[in-house]
Each structure stands twice: as C-alpha cells, then as structure tokens.
Design a protein around this motif. Structure first.
Motif, PDB file in Angstrom:
ATOM      1  N   ASP A  13     -18.197 -13.613  18.646  1.00  0.00           N
ATOM      2  CA  ASP A  13     -17.711 -14.116  17.273  1.00  0.00           C
ATOM      3  C   ASP A  13     -18.869 -13.826  16.056  1.00  0.00           C
ATOM      4  N   ASP A  14     -18.424 -12.931  15.118  1.00  0.00           N
ATOM      5  CA  ASP A  14     -19.398 -12.578  14.001  1.00  0.00           C
ATOM      6  C   ASP A  14     -18.642 -12.924  12.666  1.00  0.00           C
ATOM      7  N   ASP A  15     -17.944 -13.935  12.784  1.00  0.00           N
ATOM      8  CA  ASP A  15     -17.236 -14.539  11.414  1.00  0.00           C
ATOM      9  C   ASP A  15     -16.313 -13.370  10.744  1.00  0.00           C
ATOM     10  N   GLN A  16     -15.814 -12.467  11.382  1.00  0.00           N
ATOM     11  CA  GLN A  16     -14.851 -11.558  11.028  1.00  0.00           C
ATOM     12  C   GLN A  16     -13.613 -12.142  10.894  1.00  0.00           C
ATOM     13  N   PRO A  17     -12.586 -11.888   9.899  1.00  0.00           N
ATOM     14  CA  PRO A  17     -11.318 -12.309  10.109  1.00  0.00           C
ATOM     15  C   PRO A  17     -10.405 -11.893  10.908  1.00  0.00           C
ATOM     16  N   PRO A  18      -9.446 -12.435  11.561  1.00  0.00           N
ATOM     17  CA  PRO A  18      -8.624 -11.744  12.353  1.00  0.00           C
ATOM     18  C   PRO A  18      -7.873 -10.245  11.790  1.00  0.00           C
ATOM     19  N   PRO A  19      -7.673  -9.448  12.705  1.00  0.00           N
ATOM     20  CA  PRO A  19      -7.022  -8.208  11.976  1.00  0.00           C
ATOM     21  C   PRO A  19      -5.896  -8.039  11.191  1.00  0.00           C
ATOM     22  N   ASP A  20      -5.040  -9.024  11.509  1.00  0.00           N
ATOM     23  CA  ASP A  20      -3.842  -9.088  10.675  1.00  0.00           C
ATOM     24  C   ASP A  20      -3.719  -9.980   9.495  1.00  0.00           C
ATOM     25  N   THR A  21      -5.015 -10.570   9.198  1.00  0.00           N
ATOM     26  CA  THR A  21      -5.163 -11.349   7.964  1.00  0.00           C
ATOM     27  C   THR A  21      -4.750 -10.474   6.589  1.00  0.00           C
ATOM     28  N   GLY A  22      -3.907 -10.902   5.740  1.00  0.00           N
ATOM     29  CA  GLY A  22      -3.403 -10.290   4.621  1.00  0.00           C
ATOM     30  C   GLY A  22      -2.380  -9.118   4.890  1.00  0.00           C
ATOM     31  N   MET A  23      -1.689  -8.784   6.222  1.00  0.00           N
ATOM     32  CA  MET A  23      -0.895  -7.760   6.137  1.00  0.00           C
ATOM     33  C   MET A  23       0.497  -8.035   5.370  1.00  0.00           C
ATOM     34  N   GLY A  24       1.013  -9.383   5.129  1.00  0.00           N
ATOM     35  CA  GLY A  24       1.833  -9.599   4.562  1.00  0.00           C
ATOM     36  C   GLY A  24       1.833  -9.438   2.945  1.00  0.00           C
ATOM     37  N   MET A  25       0.710  -9.738   2.390  1.00  0.00           N
ATOM     38  CA  MET A  25       0.507  -9.245   1.200  1.00  0.00           C
ATOM     39  C   MET A  25       0.283  -7.911   1.069  1.00  0.00           C
ATOM     40  N   THR A  26      -0.212  -6.989   1.760  1.00  0.00           N
ATOM     41  CA  THR A  26      -0.452  -5.855   1.705  1.00  0.00           C
ATOM     42  C   THR A  26       1.075  -5.012   1.782  1.00  0.00           C
ATOM     43  N   ALA A  27       1.764  -5.748   2.458  1.00  0.00           N
ATOM     44  CA  ALA A  27       3.368  -4.891   2.585  1.00  0.00           C
ATOM     45  C   ALA A  27       3.985  -5.176   1.354  1.00  0.00           C
ATOM     46  N   VAL A  28       3.707  -6.472   0.770  1.00  0.00           N
ATOM     47  CA  VAL A  28       4.461  -7.006  -0.527  1.00  0.00           C
ATOM     48  C   VAL A  28       3.952  -5.914  -1.547  1.00  0.00           C
ATOM     49  N   ALA A  29       2.741  -5.541  -1.557  1.00  0.00           N
ATOM     50  CA  ALA A  29       2.039  -4.983  -2.592  1.00  0.00           C
ATOM     51  C   ALA A  29       2.404  -3.431  -2.694  1.00  0.00           C
ATOM     52  N   TYR A  30       2.547  -2.858  -1.303  1.00  0.00           N
ATOM     53  CA  TYR A  30       3.285  -1.603  -1.238  1.00  0.00           C
ATOM     54  C   TYR A  30       4.439  -1.279  -1.742  1.00  0.00           C
ATOM     55  N   LEU A  31       5.378  -2.335  -1.388  1.00  0.00           N
ATOM     56  CA  LEU A  31       6.716  -2.230  -2.076  1.00  0.00           C
ATOM     57  C   LEU A  31       6.713  -2.367  -3.421  1.00  0.00           C
ATOM     58  N   LEU A  32       5.930  -3.263  -4.057  1.00  0.00           N
ATOM     59  CA  LEU A  32       6.018  -3.522  -5.513  1.00  0.00           C
ATOM     60  C   LEU A  32       5.360  -2.451  -6.370  1.00  0.00           C
ATOM     61  N   SER A  33       4.369  -1.967  -5.944  1.00  0.00           N
ATOM     62  CA  SER A  33       3.623  -0.876  -6.521  1.00  0.00           C
ATOM     63  C   SER A  33       4.435   0.418  -6.484  1.00  0.00           C
ATOM     64  N   GLY A  34       4.900   0.730  -5.165  1.00  0.00           N
ATOM     65  CA  GLY A  34       5.891   1.951  -5.365  1.00  0.00           C
ATOM     66  C   GLY A  34       7.062   1.788  -6.073  1.00  0.00           C
ATOM     67  N   MET A  35       7.710   0.625  -6.380  1.00  0.00           N
ATOM     68  CA  MET A  35       8.897   0.515  -7.086  1.00  0.00           C
ATOM     69  C   MET A  35       8.460   0.699  -8.411  1.00  0.00           C
ATOM     70  N   LEU A  36       7.454  -0.116  -9.115  1.00  0.00           N
ATOM     71  CA  LEU A  36       6.827  -0.094 -10.294  1.00  0.00           C
ATOM     72  C   LEU A  36       6.496   1.426 -10.754  1.00  0.00           C
ATOM     73  N   VAL A  37       5.641   2.143  -9.872  1.00  0.00           N
ATOM     74  CA  VAL A  37       5.227   3.278 -10.382  1.00  0.00           C
ATOM     75  C   VAL A  37       6.205   4.477 -10.609  1.00  0.00           C
ATOM     76  N   TRP A  38       6.996   4.434  -9.328  1.00  0.00           N
ATOM     77  CA  TRP A  38       8.051   5.589  -9.413  1.00  0.00           C
ATOM     78  C   TRP A  38       9.197   5.076 -10.161  1.00  0.00           C
ATOM     79  N   GLY A  39       9.606   3.983 -10.464  1.00  0.00           N
ATOM     80  CA  GLY A  39      10.490   3.480 -11.393  1.00  0.00           C
ATOM     81  C   GLY A  39      10.080   3.870 -12.988  1.00  0.00           C
ATOM     82  N   ALA A  40       8.647   3.777 -13.162  1.00  0.00           N
ATOM     83  CA  ALA A  40       8.120   4.331 -14.412  1.00  0.00           C
ATOM     84  C   ALA A  40       8.038   5.693 -14.697  1.00  0.00           C
ATOM     85  N   ILE A  41       7.934   6.306 -13.614  1.00  0.00           N
ATOM     86  CA  ILE A  41       7.916   7.836 -13.586  1.00  0.00           C
ATOM     87  C   ILE A  41       9.427   8.316 -14.023  1.00  0.00           C
TER      88      ILE A  41
END
Length: 77
Positions: A13-41
C-alpha cells in the motif's frame, strides 16, 4: 499506552487511489466537452453559411457520439 508503535501499513500500500476513482466524472467531462466543442464549431458553420441552427445540432450530436467513443476506448466501459 506508552512505548507502543503505531500500526504499520501493509507492504503493497503506497497511498495511491483505486484505479477507477473519477471515472464517472471523466465520462461526463468527455460527453459535455464533445457536445460543447462540436456544437460551437457547428454554430460557427451556421453563422458562416447563414443557416439557423442545423449545423449546431449536427455538431452537438457528433460531439456526443465522439464522447461516447472516447469513453468506450479510454475507460473501457
């Protein structure tokens, strides 16, 4: 009690977070940023061509599709 040592950490144990920490927020960020960027284009294309929102809608849909693709590819969901 005096003279006692604090409990030791397990050897792996070296105090590293579990590998799936933040995956939900990453998924939401991918969806929102894709929609905003390509919608703006798409909105810029609408402005340049003189149409009233058709390319912005197409861009937003393509952005969501690209976000889903990135989620599947990078997060393995």
């Amino acid at each position: 009690m005096t003279g006692q040592e604090p409990p030791r950490k397990p050897s792996g144990d070296d105090d590293q977070p579990p590998p799936d920490t933040g995956m939900g927020m990453t998924a939401v960020a991918y969806l929102l940023s894709g929609m905003l960027v390509w919608g703006a284009i798409g909105w810029l294309v609408d402005h340049w061509v003189g149409t009233s929102g058709i390319f912005a809608g197409i861009g937003a849909v393509l952005g969501v599709g690209g976000g889903v693709y990135l989620i599947v590819r990078r997060l393995g969901a």
